[in-house]
Design a protein around this motif. Structure first.
Motif, PDB file in Angstrom:
ATOM      1  N   ALA A 207       0.954  -1.172  -0.034  1.00 12.17           N
ATOM      2  CA  ALA A 207       0.049   0.157   0.011  1.00 12.17           C
ATOM      3  C   ALA A 207       0.755   1.310   0.183  1.00 12.17           C
ATOM      4  O   ALA A 207       0.414   2.296  -0.713  1.00 12.17           O
ATOM      5  N   ALA A 208       1.845   1.192   0.516  1.00 11.29           N
ATOM      6  CA  ALA A 208       2.884   2.508   0.807  1.00 11.29           C
ATOM      7  C   ALA A 208       3.766   2.594  -0.541  1.00 11.29           C
ATOM      8  O   ALA A 208       4.519   3.547  -0.553  1.00 11.29           O
ATOM      9  N   CYS A 209       3.691   1.545  -1.388  1.00  7.38           N
ATOM     10  CA  CYS A 209       4.629   1.707  -2.521  1.00  7.38           C
ATOM     11  C   CYS A 209       4.169   2.689  -3.595  1.00  7.38           C
ATOM     12  O   CYS A 209       3.012   2.755  -3.836  1.00  7.38           O
ATOM     13  N   ASP A 210       5.083   3.596  -4.081  1.00 14.39           N
ATOM     14  CA  ASP A 210       4.599   4.528  -4.677  1.00 14.39           C
ATOM     15  C   ASP A 210       5.390   4.645  -6.105  1.00 14.39           C
ATOM     16  O   ASP A 210       5.338   5.664  -6.774  1.00 14.39           O
ATOM     17  N   LYS A 211       6.226   3.570  -6.312  1.00 11.27           N
ATOM     18  CA  LYS A 211       6.902   3.670  -7.750  1.00 11.27           C
ATOM     19  C   LYS A 211       7.355   2.145  -8.267  1.00 11.27           C
ATOM     20  O   LYS A 211       7.160   1.332  -7.219  1.00 11.27           O
ATOM     21  N   GLY A 212       7.411   1.853  -9.366  1.00 13.67           N
ATOM     22  CA  GLY A 212       7.696   0.539  -9.688  1.00 13.67           C
ATOM     23  C   GLY A 212       8.544   0.546 -10.996  1.00 13.67           C
ATOM     24  O   GLY A 212       8.418   1.592 -11.806  1.00 13.67           O
ATOM     25  N   CYS A 213       9.418  -0.254 -11.380  1.00  9.33           N
ATOM     26  CA  CYS A 213      10.181  -0.328 -12.573  1.00  9.33           C
ATOM     27  C   CYS A 213      10.907  -1.627 -12.621  1.00  9.33           C
ATOM     28  O   CYS A 213      10.847  -2.484 -11.513  1.00  9.33           O
ATOM     29  N   ASP A 216      13.582  -2.814 -10.401  1.00  8.58           N
ATOM     30  CA  ASP A 216      13.378  -3.317  -8.816  1.00  8.58           C
ATOM     31  C   ASP A 216      13.813  -4.560  -8.982  1.00  8.58           C
ATOM     32  O   ASP A 216      14.387  -5.022  -7.744  1.00  8.58           O
ATOM     33  N   VAL A 217      13.563  -5.483  -9.998  1.00 11.93           N
ATOM     34  CA  VAL A 217      13.996  -6.626  -9.738  1.00 11.93           C
ATOM     35  C   VAL A 217      15.380  -6.998  -9.806  1.00 11.93           C
ATOM     36  O   VAL A 217      15.986  -7.904  -9.042  1.00 11.93           O
ATOM     37  N   LEU A 218      16.049  -6.258 -10.639  1.00  8.76           N
ATOM     38  CA  LEU A 218      17.412  -6.509 -10.609  1.00  8.76           C
ATOM     39  C   LEU A 218      18.087  -5.980  -9.384  1.00  8.76           C
ATOM     40  O   LEU A 218      18.952  -6.514  -8.824  1.00  8.76           O
ATOM     41  N   THR A 219      17.654  -4.787  -8.830  1.00  8.94           N
ATOM     42  CA  THR A 219      18.157  -4.203  -7.636  1.00  8.94           C
ATOM     43  C   THR A 219      18.046  -4.975  -6.515  1.00  8.94           C
ATOM     44  O   THR A 219      18.835  -5.043  -5.624  1.00  8.94           O
ATOM     45  N   VAL A 221      16.133  -7.943  -6.104  1.00  8.07           N
ATOM     46  CA  VAL A 221      16.024  -9.226  -5.820  1.00  8.07           C
ATOM     47  C   VAL A 221      17.284 -10.012  -6.464  1.00  8.07           C
ATOM     48  O   VAL A 221      17.980 -10.699  -5.570  1.00  8.07           O
ATOM     49  N   ILE A 222      17.951  -9.697  -7.679  1.00  9.12           N
ATOM     50  CA  ILE A 222      19.143 -10.483  -8.125  1.00  9.12           C
ATOM     51  C   ILE A 222      20.193  -9.886  -7.313  1.00  9.12           C
ATOM     52  O   ILE A 222      20.974 -10.699  -6.998  1.00  9.12           O
ATOM     53  N   ARG A 223      20.413  -8.629  -7.291  1.00 10.34           N
ATOM     54  CA  ARG A 223      21.569  -8.127  -6.583  1.00 10.34           C
ATOM     55  C   ARG A 223      21.719  -8.559  -5.057  1.00 10.34           C
ATOM     56  O   ARG A 223      22.688  -8.693  -4.613  1.00 10.34           O
ATOM     57  N   GLN A 224      20.596  -8.915  -4.569  1.00 14.88           N
ATOM     58  CA  GLN A 224      20.567  -9.242  -3.121  1.00 14.88           C
ATOM     59  C   GLN A 224      20.718 -10.730  -2.917  1.00 14.88           C
ATOM     60  O   GLN A 224      20.859 -11.356  -1.838  1.00 14.88           O
ATOM     61  N   GLY A 225      21.031 -11.540  -4.168  1.00 12.08           N
ATOM     62  CA  GLY A 225      21.066 -13.067  -4.200  1.00 12.08           C
ATOM     63  C   GLY A 225      19.820 -13.945  -3.837  1.00 12.08           C
ATOM     64  O   GLY A 225      19.963 -14.845  -3.087  1.00 12.08           O
ATOM     65  N   LEU A 226      18.774 -13.092  -4.232  1.00  7.64           N
ATOM     66  CA  LEU A 226      17.640 -13.926  -3.815  1.00  7.64           C
ATOM     67  C   LEU A 226      16.681 -14.603  -4.966  1.00  7.64           C
ATOM     68  O   LEU A 226      15.871 -15.327  -4.853  1.00  7.64           O
ATOM     69  N   CYS A 227      17.295 -14.293  -6.217  1.00  4.77           N
ATOM     70  CA  CYS A 227      16.342 -14.905  -7.405  1.00  4.77           C
ATOM     71  C   CYS A 227      16.584 -16.249  -7.396  1.00  4.77           C
ATOM     72  O   CYS A 227      17.715 -16.903  -7.467  1.00  4.77           O
ATOM     73  N   THR A 228      15.485 -16.924  -7.854  1.00  6.25           N
ATOM     74  CA  THR A 228      15.548 -18.444  -7.741  1.00  6.25           C
ATOM     75  C   THR A 228      15.402 -18.787  -9.462  1.00  6.25           C
ATOM     76  O   THR A 228      15.348 -20.072  -9.935  1.00  6.25           O
ATOM     77  N   GLY A 229      15.319 -17.833 -10.205  1.00  5.21           N
ATOM     78  CA  GLY A 229      15.214 -18.291 -11.666  1.00  5.21           C
ATOM     79  C   GLY A 229      13.889 -18.697 -12.130  1.00  5.21           C
ATOM     80  O   GLY A 229      13.758 -19.514 -12.960  1.00  5.21           O
ATOM     81  N   CYS A 262       6.209  -6.872 -12.248  1.00  2.98           N
ATOM     82  CA  CYS A 262       7.129  -7.705 -12.185  1.00  2.98           C
ATOM     83  C   CYS A 262       7.998  -8.015 -10.640  1.00  2.98           C
ATOM     84  O   CYS A 262       7.938  -9.200 -10.330  1.00  2.98           O
ATOM     85  N   TYR A 263       8.225  -6.977 -10.175  1.00  2.36           N
ATOM     86  CA  TYR A 263       8.718  -6.831  -8.624  1.00  2.36           C
ATOM     87  C   TYR A 263       7.649  -7.275  -7.700  1.00  2.36           C
ATOM     88  O   TYR A 263       7.759  -8.297  -6.933  1.00  2.36           O
TER      89      TYR A 263
END
Ligand code: SF4
Ligand code: SF4
Length: 282
Positions: A207-213, A216-219, A221-229, A262-263
């Motif tokens: 609800a508090a989210c006010d931007k999307g791109c 976000d997935v790259l920054t 999820v992937i860069r945090q080592g969380l992506c499972t593919g 996506c995010y």
């Protein structure tokens, strides 16, 4: 209606319950009267729902109506639509003369244009009149493609600032998507009627989210080592801006309309911080 939810959002508090002794005293003092004839049982009140169309394309309202199998049950047995220009003919006209009714939930589609006095007024009024506000679709949640608006077009060249609705009012639930999937709307409405907070937790968190791109997935999820593919992000993208190769997503920013789908649909994007730290050993 929606009492459980309203309490979760800091709504009305329960009055203090009377103590046992007080109840007993009241029972003793109250003379016993003949029981009145049982009144016919009133039908339980249905949640009053409003729908406001700001700077959107009506795609989310159309998505709502695409719930063919359950729509008639939802509209006749579960909810009352009490406000809206598209679904019922009751809305505030240009003069603001018509009264906006009280609503349990108001679905707001589209971003808000700061140069459009009527839209700003209707949004602020909806916040006053509604128990819960749901940002309905990505334009309301993140601004989506209205993020690219820059004015200069006829007939309203001054209309240049389009913001997600959480920029002006507190939003309780976000239902992202361009448009939101019919199933998501149906399940959210049923969960709201049943006060199913567990199901609605992601919508409350967004609800508090006010931007999307797509980035976000790259920054986040992937860069945090969380992506499972898993590929969910690429499947959720309405413009195919999110591609997928060699087991990982990649974003074409020139195609991205900033809907945030996506995010928000990524099963790794809303893991609790504690669990992220545990999984990544940070
Ligand atoms: S990459 Fe696709 S899903 Fe993600 S924000 Fe951009 S348009 Fe939306
Ligand atoms: S949805 Fe999330 S976890 Fe799945 S591939 Fe996309 S970024 Fe990775």
């Amino acid at each position: 209606m929606f009492e459980k939810l309203k309490k979760a959002f800091g709504g009305s508090k329960d009055e203090a319950a009377p103590k046992v002794e007080e109840k007993v005293e009241a029972a003793v003092e109250t003379p016993v009267e003949a029981a009145p004839e049982a009144a016919p049982e009133a039908a339980p009140a249905k949640p009053r729902i409003g729908y406001i169309h700001l700077s959107g394309c009506t795609g989310d309202a159309m998505s709502l109506t695409e719930n063919y199998d359950i729509l008639s049950t939802v509209l006749t047995d579960m909810i009352d639509i009490v406000y809206g220009q598209t679904l019922v003919d009751k809305w505030i006209h240009g003069t603001y003369a018509e009264e906006m009714p009280e609503m349990d939930l108001c679905l707001i589609e589209g971003s808000v244009c700061l140069q459009d006095e009527h839209s700003v007024h209707e949004l602020l009024e909806a916040r006053k009149k509604s128990g819960l506000i749901a940002a309905f679709g990505s334009c309301a949640v993140t601004g989506c493609f209205t993020t690219f608006a820059r004015g200069g077009q006829q007939a309203q060249p001054k209309h240049e600032s389009f913001l997600p609705i959480s920029s002006l009012v507190k939003v309780d639930l976000a239902l992202p998507g361009c448009p939101v999937a019919p199933e998501v709307i149906a399940k959210a409405v049923v969960a709201l009627c049943e006060g199913d907070l567990d199901y609605l937790k992601p919508a409350m968190d967004w609800a508090a989210c006010d931007k999307g791109c797509g980035c976000d997935v790259l920054t986040n999820v992937i860069r945090q080592g969380l992506c499972t593919g898993c590929g969910t992000c690429a499947l959720a993208c309405p413009t195919r801006a999110m591609g997928f190769s060699e087991g990982r997503p990649s974003c074409d920013r020139d195609r991205c309309i900033k809907c945030g789908s996506c995010y928000m649909m990524c099963p790794r994007s809303w893991l609790p911080e504690g669990r992220i730290k545990k999984e990544t050993g940070l």
